[in-house]
Design an enzyme around this catalytic site. Structure first.
Site, PDB file in Angstrom:
ATOM      1  N   ASP A  20      12.796  16.424   7.272  1.00 11.13           N
ATOM      2  CA  ASP A  20      13.357  15.126   6.901  1.00 11.13           C
ATOM      3  C   ASP A  20      12.275  14.206   6.330  1.00 11.13           C
ATOM      4  OD1 ASP A  20      15.506  13.429   6.592  1.00 11.13           O
ATOM      5  OD2 ASP A  20      15.461  12.685   8.651  1.00 11.13           O
ATOM      6  N   LYS A  49      10.868  11.818   3.867  1.00 13.38           N
ATOM      7  CA  LYS A  49      11.352  10.847   2.869  1.00 13.38           C
ATOM      8  C   LYS A  49      10.692   9.503   3.184  1.00 13.38           C
ATOM      9  CE  LYS A  49      15.511  10.287   5.636  1.00 13.38           C
ATOM     10  NZ  LYS A  49      16.946  10.399   5.718  1.00 13.38           N
ATOM     11  N   ASN A 108      10.958   7.710   6.540  1.00  9.06           N
ATOM     12  CA  ASN A 108      10.380   8.329   7.735  1.00  9.06           C
ATOM     13  C   ASN A 108       8.861   8.366   7.712  1.00  9.06           C
ATOM     14  OD1 ASN A 108      12.860   8.697   8.874  1.00  9.06           O
ATOM     15  ND2 ASN A 108      13.106  10.794   8.112  1.00  9.06           N
ATOM     16  N   THR A 154      19.163  13.277   4.415  1.00 10.66           N
ATOM     17  CA  THR A 154      19.775  12.653   3.251  1.00 10.66           C
ATOM     18  C   THR A 154      19.913  13.681   2.137  1.00 10.66           C
ATOM     19  OG1 THR A 154      18.437  10.769   3.887  1.00 10.66           O
ATOM     20  CG2 THR A 154      19.588  10.596   1.795  1.00 10.66           C
TER      21      THR A 154
END
Ligand code: ATP
Ligand code: MG
Length: 248
Positions: free
Chosen positions: A139, A141, A144, A174
């Site tokens: 995850d 991105k 984060n 996402t």
């Protein structure tokens, strides 16, 4: 904070002075806090047990704690420890003074080549540490990634990470940052983080992710077809880097 390494020591809320709220998370709030004895400043993430249970997130949180507390790297947000009371679970996190990379990117619109390269180098270093321990973040991105006091990046939010090889093939995260193999629900490995690295580099330089579209189905198709369009300002070296990491 050496207490965390000694298993017989247990943290409790009264060990901390609580300061201002730093942000709101899915299951509670994050506060600036200071350990009373050492005066060490941390971020205290407070989550309600009822919310965690209701959203079936207990297993995920346990995994986040297990993995993040064992990773030691300057570009990975430290998780010093955790404790709980009747209603809440508390995570004792390294305080990232400069906040979210997402906010900085939105404010600046895009980063210049030098800044982007410096940031991407730090993320690669952190991912190398994760992958050497068979941890896939899954995850990566801008939302984060936090920024520490000296401007260094700190990968946070290990809620979706997993020990590889993955036994679950659940699609998560996402859509914009999802690798084709995840979208197609095929088995995947740590290379999904390298795909994200390419998407992240693009977003750093352009200001928005490469497959973004208001219609999620279009995003889906563009990812599967690796349909990347580069604006003129992205130079050849950057293009070849972005294309290269996605093919690794
Ligand atoms: P979401 O999934 O919506 O991101 P979350 O439950 O993962 O929520 P966090 O992202 O961990 O929650 O925290 C919410 C906000 O608090 C962050 O967006 C950030 O602004 C702030 N924050 C969290 N941890 C820290 C930290 N260690 N240092 C500084 N600020 C932090
Ligand atoms: Mg978050």
């Amino acid at each position: 904070m050496s207490k965390t390494t000694a298993p017989e020591m247990v943290w409790k809320l009264s060990d901390f002075e609580i300061g201002r709220a730093l942000g709101k998370g899915k299951f509670g709030n994050v506060y600036l806090a200071r350990e009373v004895k050492s005066k060490y400043v941390v971020a205290l993430k407070v989550m309600f047990k009822a919310d965690l249970t209701k959203h079936k997130a207990v297993h995920q949180l346990k995994r986040e704690i297990e993995i993040q507390s064992h990773l030691r790297h300057p570009n990975i947000l430290r998780l010093f420890g955790y404790f709980y009371d009747d209603n809440r679970v508390y995570l004792i996190l390294e305080y990232a003074k400069e906040g979210e990379l997402y906010d900085k990117l939105r404010k600046m619109h895009a980063f210049d080549n030098q800044t982007a390269a410096n940031y991407i180098y730090q993320i690669i270093d952190a991912l190398e540490c994760c992958h050497s321990r068979k941890v896939i973040h899954r995850d990566i991105k801008p939302e984060n990634i936090l920024i520490g006091a000296n401007g260094d990046l700190k990968i946070a939010d290990f809620g979706w990470c997993v020990h590889s090889p993955s036994s679950r093939e659940t699609v998560c995260g996402t859509l914009d940052y999802l690798a084709p193999e995840m979208i197609l629900r095929q088995p995947y490995n740590e290379k999904v983080d390298l795909w994200c690295l390419g998407v992240l580099t693009y977003e750093f330089l352009v200001g928005k992710p490469p497959f973004e579209h208001k219609d999620q189905l279009v995003t889906y198709k563009r990812i599967v077809n690796v349909d990347v369009q580069y604006p003129n300002e992205v130079n050849d070296l950057a293009r070849s880097f972005i294309n290269g990491v996605s093919l690794l």
